[in-house]
Scaffold this motif. Structure first.
Motif, PDB file in Angstrom:
ATOM      1  N   HIS A 192       0.839  -1.193   0.000  1.00 31.23           N
ATOM      2  CA  HIS A 192       0.000   0.000   0.000  1.00 31.23           C
ATOM      3  C   HIS A 192       0.876   1.245   0.000  1.00 31.23           C
ATOM      4  CE1 HIS A 192      -3.629  -2.315   1.773  1.00 31.23           C
ATOM      5  NE2 HIS A 192      -3.759  -2.171   0.483  1.00 31.23           N
ATOM      6  N   LEU A 193       0.511   2.178  -0.827  1.00 28.29           N
ATOM      7  CA  LEU A 193       1.127   3.496  -0.849  1.00 28.29           C
ATOM      8  C   LEU A 193       0.264   4.414   0.001  1.00 28.29           C
ATOM      9  CD1 LEU A 193       3.295   5.383  -2.300  1.00 28.29           C
ATOM     10  CD2 LEU A 193       1.430   5.933  -3.878  1.00 28.29           C
ATOM     11  N   ILE A 194       0.905   5.178   0.904  1.00 31.21           N
ATOM     12  CA  ILE A 194       0.174   6.083   1.790  1.00 31.21           C
ATOM     13  C   ILE A 194       0.703   7.502   1.563  1.00 31.21           C
ATOM     14  CG2 ILE A 194      -0.543   6.554   4.162  1.00 31.21           C
ATOM     15  CD1 ILE A 194       0.252   3.679   4.837  1.00 31.21           C
ATOM     16  N   PRO A 195       0.059   8.275   0.710  1.00 28.74           N
ATOM     17  CA  PRO A 195       0.545   9.630   0.430  1.00 28.74           C
ATOM     18  C   PRO A 195       0.553  10.482   1.703  1.00 28.74           C
ATOM     19  CG  PRO A 195      -1.151   8.958  -1.141  1.00 28.74           C
ATOM     20  CD  PRO A 195      -1.163   7.960  -0.040  1.00 28.74           C
ATOM     21  N   THR A 198      -2.638  15.494   0.608  1.00 26.68           N
ATOM     22  CA  THR A 198      -3.590  15.426  -0.498  1.00 26.68           C
ATOM     23  C   THR A 198      -3.126  16.324  -1.645  1.00 26.68           C
ATOM     24  OG1 THR A 198      -5.443  14.954   0.977  1.00 26.68           O
ATOM     25  CG2 THR A 198      -5.978  15.897  -1.178  1.00 26.68           C
ATOM     26  N   GLY A 199      -3.288  15.844  -2.865  1.00 23.05           N
ATOM     27  CA  GLY A 199      -2.914  16.638  -4.027  1.00 23.05           C
ATOM     28  C   GLY A 199      -2.521  15.767  -5.199  1.00 23.05           C
ATOM     29  N   SER A 200      -1.865  16.379  -6.187  1.00 24.68           N
ATOM     30  CA  SER A 200      -1.470  15.685  -7.412  1.00 24.68           C
ATOM     31  C   SER A 200      -0.038  15.165  -7.305  1.00 24.68           C
ATOM     32  CB  SER A 200      -1.596  16.617  -8.615  1.00 24.68           C
ATOM     33  OG  SER A 200      -2.949  16.956  -8.844  1.00 24.68           O
ATOM     34  N   ILE A 252      -1.593  12.308 -10.869  1.00 23.68           N
ATOM     35  CA  ILE A 252      -2.634  11.484 -10.257  1.00 23.68           C
ATOM     36  C   ILE A 252      -3.036  12.107  -8.929  1.00 23.68           C
ATOM     37  CG2 ILE A 252      -3.189   9.202  -9.329  1.00 23.68           C
ATOM     38  CD1 ILE A 252      -1.087   8.052 -11.254  1.00 23.68           C
ATOM     39  N   ALA A 253      -4.316  12.372  -8.763  1.00 21.65           N
ATOM     40  CA  ALA A 253      -4.822  12.968  -7.526  1.00 21.65           C
ATOM     41  C   ALA A 253      -4.962  11.891  -6.456  1.00 21.65           C
ATOM     42  CB  ALA A 253      -6.164  13.640  -7.776  1.00 21.65           C
ATOM     43  N   LEU A 254      -4.320  12.109  -5.308  1.00 28.54           N
ATOM     44  CA  LEU A 254      -4.369  11.160  -4.199  1.00 28.54           C
ATOM     45  C   LEU A 254      -4.712  11.893  -2.906  1.00 28.54           C
ATOM     46  CD1 LEU A 254      -1.109   9.115  -4.957  1.00 28.54           C
ATOM     47  CD2 LEU A 254      -3.460   8.527  -5.608  1.00 28.54           C
ATOM     48  N   GLU A 255      -5.342  11.160  -2.000  1.00 30.08           N
ATOM     49  CA  GLU A 255      -5.759  11.721  -0.716  1.00 30.08           C
ATOM     50  C   GLU A 255      -4.736  11.373   0.359  1.00 30.08           C
ATOM     51  OE1 GLU A 255      -9.411  11.130   2.485  1.00 30.08           O
ATOM     52  OE2 GLU A 255      -9.740  10.675   0.349  1.00 30.08           O
ATOM     53  N   GLY A 256      -4.263  12.357   1.082  1.00 31.85           N
ATOM     54  CA  GLY A 256      -3.282  12.129   2.127  1.00 31.85           C
ATOM     55  C   GLY A 256      -3.770  11.174   3.202  1.00 31.85           C
ATOM     56  N   GLY A 257      -2.931  10.204   3.580  1.00 29.45           N
ATOM     57  CA  GLY A 257      -3.270   9.260   4.625  1.00 29.45           C
ATOM     58  C   GLY A 257      -4.104   8.083   4.186  1.00 29.45           C
ATOM     59  N   ARG A 258      -4.595   8.107   2.969  1.00 26.81           N
ATOM     60  CA  ARG A 258      -5.404   6.996   2.459  1.00 26.81           C
ATOM     61  C   ARG A 258      -4.486   5.924   1.865  1.00 26.81           C
ATOM     62  NH1 ARG A 258     -10.140   7.461  -2.222  1.00 26.81           N
ATOM     63  NH2 ARG A 258     -10.731   5.244  -2.220  1.00 26.81           N
ATOM     64  N   ARG A 259      -4.912   4.667   1.893  1.00 26.75           N
ATOM     65  CA  ARG A 259      -4.119   3.560   1.358  1.00 26.75           C
ATOM     66  C   ARG A 259      -4.506   3.273  -0.096  1.00 26.75           C
ATOM     67  NH1 ARG A 259      -1.420   0.408   5.207  1.00 26.75           N
ATOM     68  NH2 ARG A 259      -1.771   1.173   7.330  1.00 26.75           N
ATOM     69  N   TYR A 260      -3.468   3.164  -0.934  1.00 32.52           N
ATOM     70  CA  TYR A 260      -3.647   2.821  -2.340  1.00 32.52           C
ATOM     71  C   TYR A 260      -2.769   1.609  -2.656  1.00 32.52           C
ATOM     72  CZ  TYR A 260      -5.600   7.545  -2.687  1.00 32.52           C
ATOM     73  OH  TYR A 260      -6.349   8.678  -2.503  1.00 32.52           O
ATOM     74  N   TYR A 261      -3.372   0.581  -3.207  1.00 31.33           N
ATOM     75  CA  TYR A 261      -2.582  -0.601  -3.563  1.00 31.33           C
ATOM     76  C   TYR A 261      -1.671  -0.286  -4.742  1.00 31.33           C
ATOM     77  CZ  TYR A 261      -1.275  -5.255  -5.086  1.00 31.33           C
ATOM     78  OH  TYR A 261      -0.553  -6.353  -5.464  1.00 31.33           O
ATOM     79  N   PHE A 262      -0.433  -0.765  -4.669  1.00 31.02           N
ATOM     80  CA  PHE A 262       0.481  -0.614  -5.798  1.00 31.02           C
ATOM     81  C   PHE A 262       1.241  -1.922  -6.004  1.00 31.02           C
ATOM     82  CE2 PHE A 262       3.501  -0.014  -2.392  1.00 31.02           C
ATOM     83  CZ  PHE A 262       4.681  -0.542  -2.904  1.00 31.02           C
ATOM     84  N   LEU A 280       7.121  13.096  -7.597  1.00 29.75           N
ATOM     85  CA  LEU A 280       6.993  14.502  -7.226  1.00 29.75           C
ATOM     86  C   LEU A 280       5.711  14.627  -6.427  1.00 29.75           C
ATOM     87  CD1 LEU A 280       7.902  16.647 -10.392  1.00 29.75           C
ATOM     88  CD2 LEU A 280       9.172  16.504  -8.239  1.00 29.75           C
ATOM     89  N   LYS A 281       5.798  15.264  -5.283  1.00 27.06           N
ATOM     90  CA  LYS A 281       4.630  15.426  -4.417  1.00 27.06           C
ATOM     91  C   LYS A 281       3.927  16.757  -4.709  1.00 27.06           C
ATOM     92  CE  LYS A 281       7.402  14.759  -0.947  1.00 27.06           C
ATOM     93  NZ  LYS A 281       7.981  14.600   0.419  1.00 27.06           N
ATOM     94  N   PRO A 282       2.725  16.947  -4.168  1.00 29.29           N
ATOM     95  CA  PRO A 282       1.993  18.198  -4.388  1.00 29.29           C
ATOM     96  C   PRO A 282       2.841  19.423  -4.007  1.00 29.29           C
ATOM     97  CG  PRO A 282       0.558  16.583  -3.378  1.00 29.29           C
ATOM     98  CD  PRO A 282       1.934  15.976  -3.384  1.00 29.29           C
ATOM     99  N   GLY A 283       2.815  20.423  -4.881  1.00 32.48           N
ATOM    100  CA  GLY A 283       3.583  21.638  -4.638  1.00 32.48           C
ATOM    101  C   GLY A 283       4.988  21.586  -5.205  1.00 32.48           C
TER     102      GLY A 283
END
Length: 306
Positions: A192-195, A198-200, A252-262, A280-283
């Motif tokens: 799981h990827l945990i950004p 939140t952002g692109s 890709i828009a991702l929500e901070g703290g949410r789990r995404y399977y990779f 590259l993280k948001p900002g």
């Protein structure tokens, strides 16, 4: 006069040397507060017992540090002709009172006389007493497991035997594999990827020979789609992020703290080998990653979710 030598195939039955491997991919030892404990690691021989066989074993740091969290171990295990009894060695786990979370030690076998079977690499988890009562499938944040298969020709990830047990595993503390590790092998890294925010996000992958990066819009493996890849069309050097157009993902828009399977799949045939995934993280802006994805943004998933 001529002599004729006849070799009866029945005479060869039961004369297989066999091979040895760890009894499991994962071992665990609960750390004792203020007292050292011994983790017992079991190695088994199967497939035959004709002749003597011996292997070397060695530990290396995963997220645990030798000399601080455990005592490094190195040695030899031997089986005599006809011997199929399991052999063991121990790893001393240092007891302390610090709340450190679970930590890992990599375990590896090497051939001395005879063959190494599967698994040839495993992981010892030093379980923090505070988490010892947690469910066995509880996620571990801060590291990720690299699974590998050896003796696998070809350079396409399509040949990876996903349904077969890997020949070994090792713990990574960032989303990068070893460089110059070998030939004719395949790698799978799933979790799981945990950004962090939140952002692109924009992702890159660099590898040799071929590799693919897959990401889900949720925590489920079945939802994954390929977002970046390296093919064999042109050579990609280590950390060369823009040799091929598909090395870079779209934003890709991702929500901070949410789990995404990779999932990352990598196939090496011959020549140089390497693997790394950055972002590259948001900002942030630029034409290459600001960093390799760190362990703090990675989490293991329970076995079977691959």
């Amino acid at each position: 006069h001529q002599a004729v030598l006849t070799i009866d195939e029945d005479d060869q039955v039961g004369r297989e040397l066999g091979a040895v491997g760890f009894s499991t991919l994962r071992f665990a030892q609960v750390e004792a507060s203020g007292a050292d404990t011994q983790a017992t690691i079991t190695v088994v021989r199967g497939g035959g017992a004709w002749g003597a066989i011996s292997v070397g074993y060695v530990t290396s740091d995963g997220t645990a540090q030798a000399g601080t969290d455990y005592s490094a171990a190195r040695g030899t295990l031997s089986w005599a002709h006809g011997d199929t009894a399991p052999k063991t060695f121990t790893v001393t786990v240092t007891g302390d009172t610090a709340a450190e979370g679970d930590e890992t030690v990599n375990l590896e076998l090497s051939a001395i006389a005879g063959a190494i079977g599967a698994p040839r690499a495993a992981v010892l988890t030093i379980v923090d007493p505070a988490t010892a009562a947690a469910p066995a499938a509880a996620a571990v944040i801060g590291s990720i497991v690299r699974e590998f298969w050896i003796g696998l020709p070809g350079d396409s990830p399509d040949v990876i035997p996903h349904a077969a047990q890997p020949h070994g595993i090792a713990v990574l503390t960032s989303l990068a594999g070893p460089t110059g590790w070998g030939v004719d092998y395949a790698t799978r890294i799933s979790g799981h990827l945990i950004p962090p925010v939140t952002g692109s996000y924009t992702f890159w992958i660099a590898a040799d020979d071929q590799a693919e990066l897959w990401l889900s819009p949720d925590a489920q493996a079945t939802s994954r789609v390929r977002i970046a890849r390296v093919t064999s069309d042109s050579p990609v050097a280590p950390r060369a992020w823009n040799v091929q157009p598909d090395q870079r993902s779209a934003e890709i828009a991702l929500e901070g703290g949410r789990r995404y399977y990779f999932q990352v799949v990598h196939k090496q045939a011959s020549g140089g080998d390497h693997l790394a995934v950055g972002w590259l993280k948001p900002g942030q802006s630029g034409s290459q990653p600001s960093e390799i994805i760190p362990g703090s943004a990675l989490s293991e998933v329970p076995p079977g979710i691959r």
